[in-house]
Write a protein that holds these residues in place. Sequence first.
Motif: not given
Length: 201
Positions: A110-134
């Motif tokens: 959602a952070l990658r897809s919805y323009p209204s949420r992109r401001h929440l997609a900080t590098p730190e947040r995205m890296a954390e979600l990537l690690e947890r998701g894997h």
Amino acid sequence: MKLWSMPSSGNSYKVRLLLALLGRECEIIDVEDSSPELAEAKAAGQLPFGKAPVLKLDDGRLLPESNAILCWLGEGTSFVPADPFLRSRMLAWMFWEQNQHEAVIAVRGALRSYPSRRHLATPERMAELLERGHALLQVMEDRLAGHDWLVGDAISLADICLYGYTHTAGSKGGFDMARFPGIMRWLDRIAALPGYRGLTA
């Protein structure tokens, strides 16, 4: 029946998928994120928890929450194991999907897809979600590496439930799905089912 469904949402899609696999007729009402239709459905009281999906039964009762809808539609079908333990294992996967998997896999997408949420997609947040998701996908891989389905020897609601966001984890979420060959075979198995419909079908 009527289904208020968010077209891009995995939660709504898994309900549409089960309806298709069961061959059940249902009027689909699209209520995309931030759309006027979504606001209208909320104002009309059609979304008890303020979000889609919601299934309106033939008698007018409203049933919210994707996994509750799956359980209602699956009642008495082969998608619900007859054995009480396997049925409980199915539910365990479904609870885990909403409590763990969806909160990471779907959120990163959602952070990658919805323009209204992109401001929440900080590098730190995205890296954390990537690690947890894997790590979460590895839980599924550990099961699916040696089994066709998540529970027992047949497809169940657990598979439909987890397919919703897992099948777009790579394309939407940016997860490295090549790490998970068991999951990839499982995705192909579901996509080959009679009556299957894709996210945008």
